[in-house]
Write an enzyme that holds these catalytic residues in place. Sequence first.
Site, PDB file in Angstrom:
ATOM      1  N   SER A   9      27.908  -6.026  20.936  1.00 28.62           N
ATOM      2  CA  SER A   9      28.997  -6.908  20.575  1.00 28.62           C
ATOM      3  C   SER A   9      29.437  -6.841  19.666  1.00 28.62           C
ATOM      4  O   SER A   9      29.330  -5.459  18.892  1.00 28.62           O
ATOM      5  CB  SER A   9      29.235  -8.712  19.869  1.00 28.62           C
ATOM      6  N   TYR A  65      24.328 -11.681  12.498  1.00 32.32           N
ATOM      7  CA  TYR A  65      24.473 -11.357  13.482  1.00 32.32           C
ATOM      8  C   TYR A  65      24.797  -9.196  13.812  1.00 32.32           C
ATOM      9  O   TYR A  65      24.162  -8.777  14.529  1.00 32.32           O
ATOM     10  CB  TYR A  65      24.945 -12.422  14.595  1.00 32.32           C
TER      11      TYR A  65
HETATM   12  N1  LIG Z   1      29.107 -15.735  24.281  1.00 27.48           N
HETATM   13  C1  LIG Z   1      29.710 -14.128  23.422  1.00 27.48           C
HETATM   14  O1  LIG Z   1      31.063 -14.561  23.259  1.00 27.48           O
HETATM   15  C2  LIG Z   1      29.442 -13.596  22.904  1.00 27.48           C
HETATM   16  C3  LIG Z   1      30.023 -12.164  22.204  1.00 27.48           C
HETATM   17  C4  LIG Z   1      29.590 -11.170  22.303  1.00 27.48           C
HETATM   18  C5  LIG Z   1      28.345 -10.681  22.728  1.00 27.48           C
HETATM   19  N2  LIG Z   1      27.661 -11.663  23.190  1.00 27.48           N
HETATM   20  C6  LIG Z   1      26.472 -11.883  23.444  1.00 27.48           C
HETATM   21  O2  LIG Z   1      25.922 -11.464  25.181  1.00 27.48           O
HETATM   22  C7  LIG Z   1      24.426 -11.986  25.276  1.00 27.48           C
HETATM   23  C8  LIG Z   1      24.559 -13.769  26.234  1.00 27.48           C
HETATM   24  O3  LIG Z   1      25.721 -14.075  25.476  1.00 27.48           O
HETATM   25  P1  LIG Z   1      25.767 -15.326  25.632  1.00 27.48           P
HETATM   26  O4  LIG Z   1      26.631 -15.955  25.086  1.00 27.48           O
HETATM   27  O5  LIG Z   1      25.558 -15.788  27.268  1.00 27.48           O
HETATM   28  O6  LIG Z   1      24.085 -16.693  25.347  1.00 27.48           O
HETATM   29  P2  LIG Z   1      23.312 -18.491  25.152  1.00 27.48           P
HETATM   30  O7  LIG Z   1      22.828 -18.385  24.444  1.00 27.48           O
HETATM   31  O8  LIG Z   1      24.176 -18.610  26.422  1.00 27.48           O
HETATM   32  O9  LIG Z   1      22.660 -17.412  26.072  1.00 27.48           O
HETATM   33  C9  LIG Z   1      21.060 -16.786  25.776  1.00 27.48           C
HETATM   34  C10 LIG Z   1      20.508 -17.115  26.732  1.00 27.48           C
HETATM   35  O10 LIG Z   1      19.333 -16.075  25.975  1.00 27.48           O
HETATM   36  C11 LIG Z   1      18.094 -16.686  25.743  1.00 27.48           C
HETATM   37  N3  LIG Z   1      16.768 -16.565  24.605  1.00 27.48           N
HETATM   38  C12 LIG Z   1      17.351 -16.963  23.005  1.00 27.48           C
HETATM   39  N4  LIG Z   1      16.299 -15.856  22.973  1.00 27.48           N
HETATM   40  C13 LIG Z   1      15.192 -15.517  23.823  1.00 27.48           C
HETATM   41  C14 LIG Z   1      13.899 -15.164  23.479  1.00 27.48           C
HETATM   42  N5  LIG Z   1      13.341 -14.827  22.632  1.00 27.48           N
HETATM   43  N6  LIG Z   1      13.624 -14.563  25.141  1.00 27.48           N
HETATM   44  C15 LIG Z   1      14.018 -14.646  25.964  1.00 27.48           C
HETATM   45  N7  LIG Z   1      15.357 -15.614  26.501  1.00 27.48           N
HETATM   46  C16 LIG Z   1      15.633 -16.512  25.477  1.00 27.48           C
HETATM   47  C17 LIG Z   1      18.348 -17.770  25.979  1.00 27.48           C
HETATM   48  O11 LIG Z   1      17.710 -19.008  26.568  1.00 27.48           O
HETATM   49  C18 LIG Z   1      19.581 -18.239  26.830  1.00 27.48           C
HETATM   50  O12 LIG Z   1      19.746 -18.089  28.235  1.00 27.48           O
HETATM   51  C19 LIG Z   1      23.755 -12.353  24.120  1.00 27.48           C
HETATM   52  O13 LIG Z   1      23.409 -10.694  23.611  1.00 27.48           O
HETATM   53  C20 LIG Z   1      25.117 -12.095  22.948  1.00 27.48           C
HETATM   54  O14 LIG Z   1      24.926 -11.963  21.718  1.00 27.48           O
HETATM   55  C21 LIG Z   1      28.916 -12.969  23.343  1.00 27.48           C
END
Ligand SMILES: NC(=O)c1ccc[n+]([C@@H]2O[C@H](COP(=O)([O-])OP(=O)(O)OC[C@H]3O[C@@H](n4cnc5c(N)ncnc54)[C@H](O)[C@@H]3O)[C@@H](O)[C@H]2O)c1
Length: 262
Positions: A141, A168
Amino acid sequence: MKLQGKVAIITGAAQGIGREYALRFVEEGAAVAIVDTRLQQARDLEQEITARKGRAIAIGADVTNEAQLAAMAKQVADCFGRIDALINNAAIYYDLELGRASLEYGRKVMDVNVFGVMLASWAVFPYMERQHSGSIINIASIAAWPGAISPPPMRSARAGGITGGDLYGISKAAVIYITQSMALNFGKSNIRVNAIAPGVTMSEATRKVVAGRFIEALIGQSALGRALEPRDLAGAAVFLASDDSALMTGQCLVVDAGCKIS
Ligand SMILES: NC(=O)c1ccc[n+]([C@@H]2O[C@H](COP(=O)([O-])OP(=O)(O)OC[C@H]3O[C@@H](n4cnc5c(N)ncnc54)[C@H](O)[C@@H]3O)[C@@H](O)[C@H]2O)c1
């Protein structure tokens, strides 16, 4: 189709950005394993993909559980015959305590976001090593760089010291370290390890946890003047999983509409 015949495991693919990686990988010809603790949502996605004649399997596994990950990797190899790519996408931040930082919560974030990446990678390693090929894509991220998601309005709102947002960020900085370290260690087995560092992406989780004014401040500081939608990240993941990036390893692609330029 750039991923024809390839098999990809995507953790955290039941919703949000991971779901879009899965859908795009299938469009590009890959078979996908949708790995998540939200098994029902993962099964719904599996059905959606198979109804369109794509190949998918939903697997309930927690990325902090080594035994579940080993069973998951075996199930994928048994089902599809090989493992070509792993996207380490699962992470937690949707219940982040942005304004404060308890030690207990910090440990939970590290367990999922850092150790989860290592454990899932170790689970697929024997299969990729046997094939003498593989691509691991770790989702970092722009939060890995402290200034990138702390525009002045947020800074002044901070309680001081380390906040939940910092925890985070620390976990995502560790993901970049792991990417470089694994790239060095796995290279001899022709396994590539790269990262993607997304900027603010309008997933359900983002809408839930990040205040509108914070999102506006971040968009305001981005060169392209916009936030990303989950599907905007899929192209970078396809590139890193495909042979187009065959000589790339240990790198982090920043996909953030120009939020962090340096
Ligand atoms: N949304 C943003 O703005 C953003 C920005 C930068 C990075 N990211 C990264 O992108 C990725 C996805 O983000 P998102 O916004 O889709 O999040 P989200 O919370 O919608 O999805 C995350 C998924 O991971 C699953 N999960 C959580 N803990 C788990 C575990 N212990 N074992 C298995 N599955 C697990 C959840 O059930 C969920 O389906 C993450 O790594 C997040 O850090 C997101």
